[in-house]
Design an enzyme around this catalytic site. Structure first.
Site, PDB file in Angstrom:
ATOM      1  N   ARG A  13      -0.268  -2.540  -1.604  1.00 19.88           N
ATOM      2  CA  ARG A  13       1.009  -2.775  -0.921  1.00 19.88           C
ATOM      3  C   ARG A  13       0.848  -3.936   0.051  1.00 19.88           C
ATOM      4  O   ARG A  13      -0.171  -4.057   0.717  1.00 19.88           O
ATOM      5  CB  ARG A  13       1.431  -1.509  -0.156  1.00 19.88           C
ATOM      6  CG  ARG A  13       2.086  -0.475  -1.048  1.00 19.88           C
ATOM      7  CD  ARG A  13       2.225   0.884  -0.395  1.00 19.88           C
ATOM      8  NE  ARG A  13       2.673   0.850   0.996  1.00 19.88           N
ATOM      9  CZ  ARG A  13       2.826   1.948   1.736  1.00 19.88           C
ATOM     10  NH1 ARG A  13       2.594   3.142   1.221  1.00 19.88           N
ATOM     11  NH2 ARG A  13       3.229   1.867   2.984  1.00 19.88           N
ATOM     12  N   ARG A  26      -6.737   1.106   0.156  1.00 21.42           N
ATOM     13  CA  ARG A  26      -5.780   1.867  -0.638  1.00 21.42           C
ATOM     14  C   ARG A  26      -5.175   1.005  -1.749  1.00 21.42           C
ATOM     15  O   ARG A  26      -4.856  -0.157  -1.551  1.00 21.42           O
ATOM     16  CB  ARG A  26      -4.663   2.369   0.290  1.00 21.42           C
ATOM     17  CG  ARG A  26      -3.600   3.164  -0.425  1.00 21.42           C
ATOM     18  CD  ARG A  26      -2.880   4.090   0.502  1.00 21.42           C
ATOM     19  NE  ARG A  26      -1.851   3.407   1.296  1.00 21.42           N
ATOM     20  CZ  ARG A  26      -1.020   4.054   2.107  1.00 21.42           C
ATOM     21  NH1 ARG A  26      -1.132   5.360   2.278  1.00 21.42           N
ATOM     22  NH2 ARG A  26      -0.111   3.385   2.793  1.00 21.42           N
ATOM     23  N   ARG A  37       0.966  -1.880  11.974  1.00 13.80           N
ATOM     24  CA  ARG A  37       1.573  -0.563  11.742  1.00 13.80           C
ATOM     25  C   ARG A  37       0.950   0.487  12.655  1.00 13.80           C
ATOM     26  O   ARG A  37       1.645   1.378  13.147  1.00 13.80           O
ATOM     27  CB  ARG A  37       1.397  -0.154  10.274  1.00 13.80           C
ATOM     28  CG  ARG A  37       2.269  -0.963   9.335  1.00 13.80           C
ATOM     29  CD  ARG A  37       1.826  -0.829   7.898  1.00 13.80           C
ATOM     30  NE  ARG A  37       1.993   0.514   7.372  1.00 13.80           N
ATOM     31  CZ  ARG A  37       1.309   0.995   6.342  1.00 13.80           C
ATOM     32  NH1 ARG A  37       0.402   0.252   5.735  1.00 13.80           N
ATOM     33  NH2 ARG A  37       1.536   2.221   5.922  1.00 13.80           N
ATOM     34  N   LYS A  90      -0.476  12.023   4.763  1.00 12.54           N
ATOM     35  CA  LYS A  90       0.795  12.763   4.707  1.00 12.54           C
ATOM     36  C   LYS A  90       1.373  12.774   3.292  1.00 12.54           C
ATOM     37  O   LYS A  90       1.779  13.815   2.798  1.00 12.54           O
ATOM     38  CB  LYS A  90       1.848  12.122   5.632  1.00 12.54           C
ATOM     39  CG  LYS A  90       1.478  12.056   7.090  1.00 12.54           C
ATOM     40  CD  LYS A  90       2.646  11.529   7.929  1.00 12.54           C
ATOM     41  CE  LYS A  90       3.082  10.109   7.593  1.00 12.54           C
ATOM     42  NZ  LYS A  90       2.070   9.058   7.870  1.00 12.54           N
TER      43      LYS A  90
HETATM   44  P1  AMP Z   1       5.288   4.632   4.791  1.00 13.87           P
HETATM   45  O1  AMP Z   1       5.171   4.600   3.311  1.00 13.87           O
HETATM   46  O2  AMP Z   1       5.740   5.982   5.296  1.00 13.87           O
HETATM   47  O3  AMP Z   1       4.049   4.145   5.488  1.00 13.87           O
HETATM   48  O4  AMP Z   1       6.470   3.630   5.189  1.00 13.87           O
HETATM   49  C1  AMP Z   1       6.389   2.250   4.883  1.00 13.87           C
HETATM   50  C2  AMP Z   1       7.334   1.457   5.736  1.00 13.87           C
HETATM   51  O5  AMP Z   1       8.677   1.901   5.522  1.00 13.87           O
HETATM   52  C3  AMP Z   1       7.118   1.571   7.233  1.00 13.87           C
HETATM   53  O6  AMP Z   1       6.116   0.718   7.703  1.00 13.87           O
HETATM   54  C4  AMP Z   1       8.512   1.183   7.751  1.00 13.87           C
HETATM   55  O7  AMP Z   1       8.722  -0.207   7.650  1.00 13.87           O
HETATM   56  C5  AMP Z   1       9.419   1.843   6.729  1.00 13.87           C
HETATM   57  N1  AMP Z   1       9.757   3.229   7.137  1.00 13.87           N
HETATM   58  C6  AMP Z   1       9.445   4.375   6.475  1.00 13.87           C
HETATM   59  N2  AMP Z   1       9.911   5.450   7.129  1.00 13.87           N
HETATM   60  C7  AMP Z   1      10.547   4.976   8.242  1.00 13.87           C
HETATM   61  C8  AMP Z   1      11.214   5.586   9.333  1.00 13.87           C
HETATM   62  N3  AMP Z   1      11.332   6.925   9.434  1.00 13.87           N
HETATM   63  N4  AMP Z   1      11.718   4.782  10.295  1.00 13.87           N
HETATM   64  C9  AMP Z   1      11.620   3.444  10.214  1.00 13.87           C
HETATM   65  N5  AMP Z   1      10.995   2.805   9.240  1.00 13.87           N
HETATM   66  C10 AMP Z   1      10.444   3.554   8.237  1.00 13.87           C
END
Ligand code: AMP
Length: 221
Positions: free
Chosen positions: A163, A130, A174, A16
């Site tokens: 990360r 990653r 996750r 994404k």
């Molecule tokens: P991502 O980079 O999109 O994988 O997001 C990393 C982390 O940020 C996720 O595992 C959540 O802990 C938090 N996070 C990001 N977007 C959201 C969301 N829309 N709702 C809740 N937590 C989020």
């Protein structure tokens, strides 16, 4: 594409972020990535960032009210009037409902929700290999998309990191959170006739072509 309002939906590791970054630049709309916003807040050490980090580091979702507040502020900024690509939001049904209300109030409903479909073994391979740039957020893969120089960002020259949440145990968590809390959004948007599903397993250019076509086509019968 002027004024396009899209959500990119999919499990962590579906691509994404990569696709949203490229297409947002191409279409002249902001990429609104809640994960990036939270990571920036965490590295800046704000109260929001410190709170969010405790959830992110263990692969859990940040509470809905926090995220919804963040998105409401972001969508109210002038650049979002031109359109947007939401990347990583919404992730729960209450977030999707809040987004519907926000956009209804703004008179700017979603055009399309693009689901990037990738199998679980492929997601595990991608996420655990990653490496990310903590400064410009570019991502690489140790095997399939390495940087020109090991551990150095091609775009800005900073040292790459893994990360904390890309470690295998957290990745599994996750993916479970995704299946439990985010996958129900597929039906939610299918019912609204907004969902367009495309395979996220091809090479990035092929996937991008699919998204371009999907974003300009009408959905469903
Ligand atoms: P991502 O980079 O999109 O994988 O997001 C990393 C982390 O940020 C996720 O595992 C959540 O802990 C938090 N996070 C990001 N977007 C959201 C969301 N829309 N709702 C809740 N937590 C989020």
């Amino acid at each position: 594409m002027k004024g396009v309002r899209l959500v990119f939906l999919g499990p962590p590791g579906a691509g994404k972020g990569t696709q949203a970054r490229e297409l947002a630049a191409e279409w002249g709309v902001p990429q609104i990535a809640t994960g990036d916003m939270l990571r920036e807040a965490a590295s800046a050490g704000t109260a929001l960032g410190r709170q969010a980090k405790t959830y992110m580091d263990r692969g859990a979702l940040v509470p809905d009210d926090v995220i919804i507040g963040l998105i409401a502020e972001r969508l109210a900024q002038p650049d979002a009037k031109r359109g947007f690509i939401l990347d990583g939001f919404p992730r729960t049904i209450p977030q999707a409902e809040a987004l519907d209300r926000l956009l209804k109030d703004l008179g700017r409903p979603l055009d399309r929700v693009v689901f990037l479909d990738v199998s679980e073994p492929e997601l595990l391979r991608r996420l655990t290999g990653r490496r990310s740039c903590p400064v410009c957020q570019a991502t690489y893969h140790l095997v399939s998309a390495p940087p020109r120089q090991a551990d150095v960002c091609d775009r800005c020259g900073n040292a790459l990191i893994q990360r904390v949440d890309d470690r295998e145990e957290t990745v599994r968590k996750r993916l479970a959170v995704y299946a439990d809390q985010t996958a129900p959004l597929l039906d939610y948007y299918r019912n609204q006739r907004l969902l367009a599903s495309i395979s996220g397993e091809g090479d990035p250019d092929t996937v991008r072509t699919g998204i371009r076509r999907t974003a300009t086509d009408r959905v469903g019968p």
